[in-house]
Design a protein around this motif. Structure first.
Motif, PDB file in Angstrom:
ATOM      1  N   GLY A  10      12.006  14.166   7.777  1.00 28.48           N
ATOM      2  CA  GLY A  10      11.213  13.926   9.260  1.00 28.48           C
ATOM      3  C   GLY A  10       9.815  12.877   8.834  1.00 28.48           C
ATOM      4  N   VAL A  11       9.116  11.350   9.187  1.00 28.00           N
ATOM      5  CA  VAL A  11       8.833  10.561   8.744  1.00 28.00           C
ATOM      6  C   VAL A  11       7.186  11.275   9.699  1.00 28.00           C
ATOM      7  CG1 VAL A  11      10.452   9.020   8.266  1.00 28.00           C
ATOM      8  CG2 VAL A  11       9.443   9.204  10.677  1.00 28.00           C
ATOM      9  N   VAL A  12       6.047  10.758   8.589  1.00 21.80           N
ATOM     10  CA  VAL A  12       4.854  10.430   9.268  1.00 21.80           C
ATOM     11  C   VAL A  12       4.399   9.040   9.358  1.00 21.80           C
ATOM     12  CG1 VAL A  12       2.870  10.424   9.600  1.00 21.80           C
ATOM     13  CG2 VAL A  12       3.801  13.066   9.106  1.00 21.80           C
ATOM     14  N   ARG A  13       4.357   8.563  10.505  1.00 20.43           N
ATOM     15  CA  ARG A  13       4.533   6.859  10.021  1.00 20.43           C
ATOM     16  C   ARG A  13       3.167   6.719  11.160  1.00 20.43           C
ATOM     17  NH1 ARG A  13       9.013   4.272   8.608  1.00 20.43           N
ATOM     18  NH2 ARG A  13       9.594   5.798   6.873  1.00 20.43           N
ATOM     19  N   ALA A  14       2.366   5.050  11.013  1.00 16.30           N
ATOM     20  CA  ALA A  14       0.894   4.640  11.805  1.00 16.30           C
ATOM     21  C   ALA A  14       1.042   3.365  12.386  1.00 16.30           C
ATOM     22  CB  ALA A  14       0.158   5.265  10.960  1.00 16.30           C
ATOM     23  N   ILE A  15       0.468   3.398  13.357  1.00 14.82           N
ATOM     24  CA  ILE A  15       0.183   1.183  13.097  1.00 14.82           C
ATOM     25  C   ILE A  15      -1.851   1.190  13.954  1.00 14.82           C
ATOM     26  CG2 ILE A  15       0.707  -0.069  14.773  1.00 14.82           C
ATOM     27  CD1 ILE A  15       2.699   0.094  15.808  1.00 14.82           C
ATOM     28  N   ASN A  16      -1.857   0.306  12.994  1.00 17.83           N
ATOM     29  CA  ASN A  16      -3.560   0.015  12.581  1.00 17.83           C
ATOM     30  C   ASN A  16      -3.880  -1.749  13.860  1.00 17.83           C
ATOM     31  OD1 ASN A  16      -6.437  -0.107  12.904  1.00 17.83           O
ATOM     32  ND2 ASN A  16      -6.575  -0.597  10.700  1.00 17.83           N
ATOM     33  N   ALA A  17      -3.889  -0.868  14.894  1.00 17.85           N
ATOM     34  CA  ALA A  17      -4.309  -1.653  16.252  1.00 17.85           C
ATOM     35  C   ALA A  17      -5.809  -2.902  15.740  1.00 17.85           C
ATOM     36  CB  ALA A  17      -4.094  -1.662  17.296  1.00 17.85           C
ATOM     37  N   LYS A  18      -5.624  -3.321  15.442  1.00 17.27           N
ATOM     38  CA  LYS A  18      -7.323  -3.988  14.993  1.00 17.27           C
ATOM     39  C   LYS A  18      -8.071  -4.810  15.400  1.00 17.27           C
ATOM     40  CE  LYS A  18      -7.926  -4.219  10.846  1.00 17.27           C
ATOM     41  NZ  LYS A  18      -9.225  -3.666   9.794  1.00 17.27           N
ATOM     42  N   GLY A  19      -9.189  -4.050  15.974  1.00 12.35           N
ATOM     43  CA  GLY A  19      -9.580  -4.830  16.797  1.00 12.35           C
ATOM     44  C   GLY A  19      -9.836  -4.434  18.663  1.00 12.35           C
ATOM     45  N   PHE A  20      -8.652  -2.712  18.680  1.00 11.58           N
ATOM     46  CA  PHE A  20      -8.686  -2.701  20.493  1.00 11.58           C
ATOM     47  C   PHE A  20      -8.433  -1.227  20.317  1.00 11.58           C
ATOM     48  CE2 PHE A  20      -4.358  -1.330  22.720  1.00 11.58           C
ATOM     49  CZ  PHE A  20      -5.237  -2.858  23.830  1.00 11.58           C
ATOM     50  N   ALA A  21     -10.384  -1.077  19.658  1.00 14.53           N
ATOM     51  CA  ALA A  21     -10.211   0.452  20.352  1.00 14.53           C
ATOM     52  C   ALA A  21     -11.046   0.161  21.574  1.00 14.53           C
ATOM     53  CB  ALA A  21     -11.914   0.813  19.154  1.00 14.53           C
ATOM     54  N   GLY A  22     -10.692  -1.006  22.144  1.00 14.93           N
ATOM     55  CA  GLY A  22     -11.348  -1.105  23.230  1.00 14.93           C
ATOM     56  C   GLY A  22     -10.495  -0.410  24.910  1.00 14.93           C
ATOM     57  N   ILE A  23      -9.279  -0.625  24.402  1.00 14.97           N
ATOM     58  CA  ILE A  23      -8.419  -0.026  24.580  1.00 14.97           C
ATOM     59  C   ILE A  23      -8.877   0.693  25.916  1.00 14.97           C
ATOM     60  CG2 ILE A  23      -7.387   1.695  23.736  1.00 14.97           C
ATOM     61  CD1 ILE A  23      -4.677   1.349  24.413  1.00 14.97           C
TER      62      ILE A  23
END
Length: 608
Positions: free
Chosen positions: A323-336
């Motif tokens: 399988g795979v381990v994948r990630a997305i960095n949502a820049k500036g979205f820590a205030g979700i």
């Protein structure tokens, strides 16, 4: 617009050079204003507005008549062109320096009270669809329809200049394997038999190549009985193109020039070419989509090199098991927000996520100004893994990183959907005017159906496998076979797709066999095209562009319903004409049809 017996000019043609002349205009009352007994009317036709003034001191009877006019009355106005009084000019109108002093007003038709105001946006789409002929009078809608005409005309001119011949193909035909349900039409003269409305003119255009026409196009009406959404209709229009003795690059160059001319006609913008190109594999790896929106980042990143030997068992074993381990960095979205996080988990679940929620790391400073990595996962990562993760994803303060561990396809589907939803939440493309065209190439030829485990065509069964991959197909390694297929994409929308076609009988029969179509079925369903390939079929290929979708994007709309004159709603109904409708028994009997549908009776009201 050519003058005729009704009018000498249209309502956007009156200019200062006409001052002193007597002109006749026709149109609708756009608005009326009473300024101390002097009535001003904005007369509107398709081209624009002209101000008309009725002065009691010059014609009391005419002025009295003007008081009876209401919005959308149809008038024929004759009068003298005069300059507007200084300070009353309207720079927003082409006719804003002049007005017509009415000497004659003929009411061609009175209008009843309108069901809605044409100068306001209406959120009730059913009302708009029911009175579509009124909706189309609005400036926005009229502009959209005219824009569609411009880009269609540009396409015809471009393809004609490139040596293509426009040919119409049948609407009543056989069912075609295009991936959706067919609309069926009973054949009265052949009892018990049916035509199908074409999902695309695929086989006909290939047969035209066998016929030696070499370069064909058509503004083709197509029909698919499928669930609807904003960019889908049961009947739609595509620009269908096919050519002989061509390769992929020839089609790419042709279509780029075509799209450049269409967008120039519709927007006035010069689109740079050639367009960027990426493989299907790269598009899925980076964006989780075969029609990626490249106007923003948040790309999917493979984290296998970081976690291949991780102490975090879930990630390590996933990779060990293929399988795979994948990630997305949502820049500036820590205030979700909590609501946004719930929505992202819903999106991921709909896309196939099997766990309850997305794994994440949120990067924020605490009350003492210390940078914190807030996540249940962080403590399971070694210091080296933490540093590698930060470096690879470019993690900074106020970022939030989302992970998925599973199969490659799951990671693409889930993180691809999450990426798009994050962009919507953060309005990354809200004010964007970018037009990011892109070619996606080298699609897989075949995919395995999850339920039946049978092989299906990713595009359609006439798509040619890449020459170097034909031995893989012969060896039964179907998952590895790539297609000579290509899609052109704009801002996350597929504008069109095509392929180089199979032109040899044996190769076509082989692919049908892989798809589970036996020789008897091949002869019944595809005998005509297999026979045609026996008589010298040339190498050929083509592409179809979605005209409705292109018109939508050129016009800056979010739904193709806004660029179709008389569309269906999201239930496939035309509220204006009340179609589809019930057919009486006598008519059904004439076409040898008996309906088995039983309308549900309303439940009796509960007794208190």
């Amino acid at each position: 617009m050519i003058p005729n017996a009704y009018r000498s000019l249209h309502c956007n043609a009156v200019r200062s050079e006409h001052i002193g002349q007597t002109v006749t205009l026709c149109g609708w009352v756009n608005s009326a204003r009473d300024h101390g007994g002097v009535i001003f009317i904005d007369l509107r036709d398709r081209e624009g507005l002209t101000q008309v003034v009725f002065r009691p001191e010059e014609n009391a009877e005419l002025a009295a008549q003007s008081h009876t006019l209401r919005d959308e009355d149809v008038l024929q106005i004759t009068g003298k062109v005069a300059a507007r009084l200084k300070g009353t000019e309207n720079a927003k109108l082409g006719t804003g320096d002049v007005e017509i002093v009415a000497t004659e007003c003929k009411i061609l038709n009175k209008a009843d009270v309108l069901p809605f105001q044409l100068d306001r946006e209406l959120s009730n789409e059913d009302m708009r669809m029911k009175y579509r002929y009124l909706d189309l009078r609005r400036e926005r809608m009229s502009k959209n329809i005219r824009t569609r005409h411009k880009i269609t005309n540009a396409a015809r001119n471009y393809l004609d200049g490139a040596g293509f011949i426009e040919v119409e193909t049948p609407i009543l035909s056989n069912p075609t394997p295009e991936g959706a349900r067919d609309f069926l039409v009973p054949a009265r003269l052949n009892p018990g038999k049916f035509y199908a409305l074409p999902q695309a003119p695929q086989q006909y255009k290939q047969l035209m190549m066998v016929a030696g026409l070499e370069r064909y196009f058509q503004i083709a009406r197509c029909f698919r009985d499928e669930d609807l959404r904003a960019d889908r209709q049961p009947e739609f229009t595509q620009i269908d193109i096919e050519a002989s003795f061509i390769q992929r690059d020839d089609i790419v160059n042709l279509v780029e020039g075509l799209l450049v001319s269409m967008f120039k006609a519709g927007t006035g913008r010069d689109i740079p070419a050639p367009f960027p190109c990426m493989t299907y594999q790269e598009a899925m790896d980076r964006y989780g989509s075969d029609k990626p929106d490249t106007r923003y980042g948040n790309e999917i990143v493979d984290m296998a090199d970081v976690f291949a030997n991780s102490g975090f068992k879930i990630f390590r074993t996933t990779i060990e098991n293929g399988g795979v381990v994948r990630a997305i960095n949502a820049k500036g979205f820590a205030g979700i927000t909590t609501g946004q996080m719930i929505r992202l988990n819903e999106i991921a679940t709909q896309a196939g996520m099997k766990v309850k929620q997305l794994a994440f790391i949120k990067v924020e400073r605490d009350a003492n100004g210390v940078l914190e990595y807030k996540s249940p996962l962080w403590k399971f990562f070694s210091e080296d893994e933490q540093k590698a993760l930060i470096a690879k994803l470019g993690v900074e303060e106020n970022d939030i990183v989302f992970f998925y561990a599973g199969t490659w396809q799951e990671a693409c589907d889930i993180l691809g959907r999450v990426r798009v939803e994050i962009a919507n939440m953060t309005q990354l493309t809200k004010d964007s005017t970018a037009l990011n065209f892109l070619w996606v190439v080298d699609f897989p030829l075949l995919a395995q159906d999850a339920e039946t485990q049978s092989w299906v065509a990713v595009h359609h069964p006439f798509t040619r496998p890449k020459t170097e991959d034909i031995p893989l197909m012969e060896a039964g390694e179907y998952a590895k076979v790539r297609a000579e297929a290509y899609d052109v994409v704009l801002n996350g929308y597929e504008l069109g797709g095509g392929s180089i076609r199979i032109h040899e009988k044996d190769l076509q029969a082989k692919l049908f066999s892989v798809l589970g179509v036996n020789e008897e079925e091949q002869a019944h369903k595809f005998g005509h095209i297999l026979d045609a390939f026996r008589f010298g079929a040339p190498p050929h290929g083509g592409l179809a562009l979605g005209l409705d979708r292109i018109a939508m994007l050129v016009s800056g709309e979010d739904s193709i319903r806004e660029v179709i004159a008389f569309p269906k709603n999201n239930k496939g109904s035309d509220l204006m004409t009340d179609s589809p409708t019930q057919i009486d028994f006598k008519t059904l009997r004439e076409i040898y049809i008996q309906s088995t549908y039983k309308e549900k009776k309303p439940e009796a009201a509960a007794v208190a």
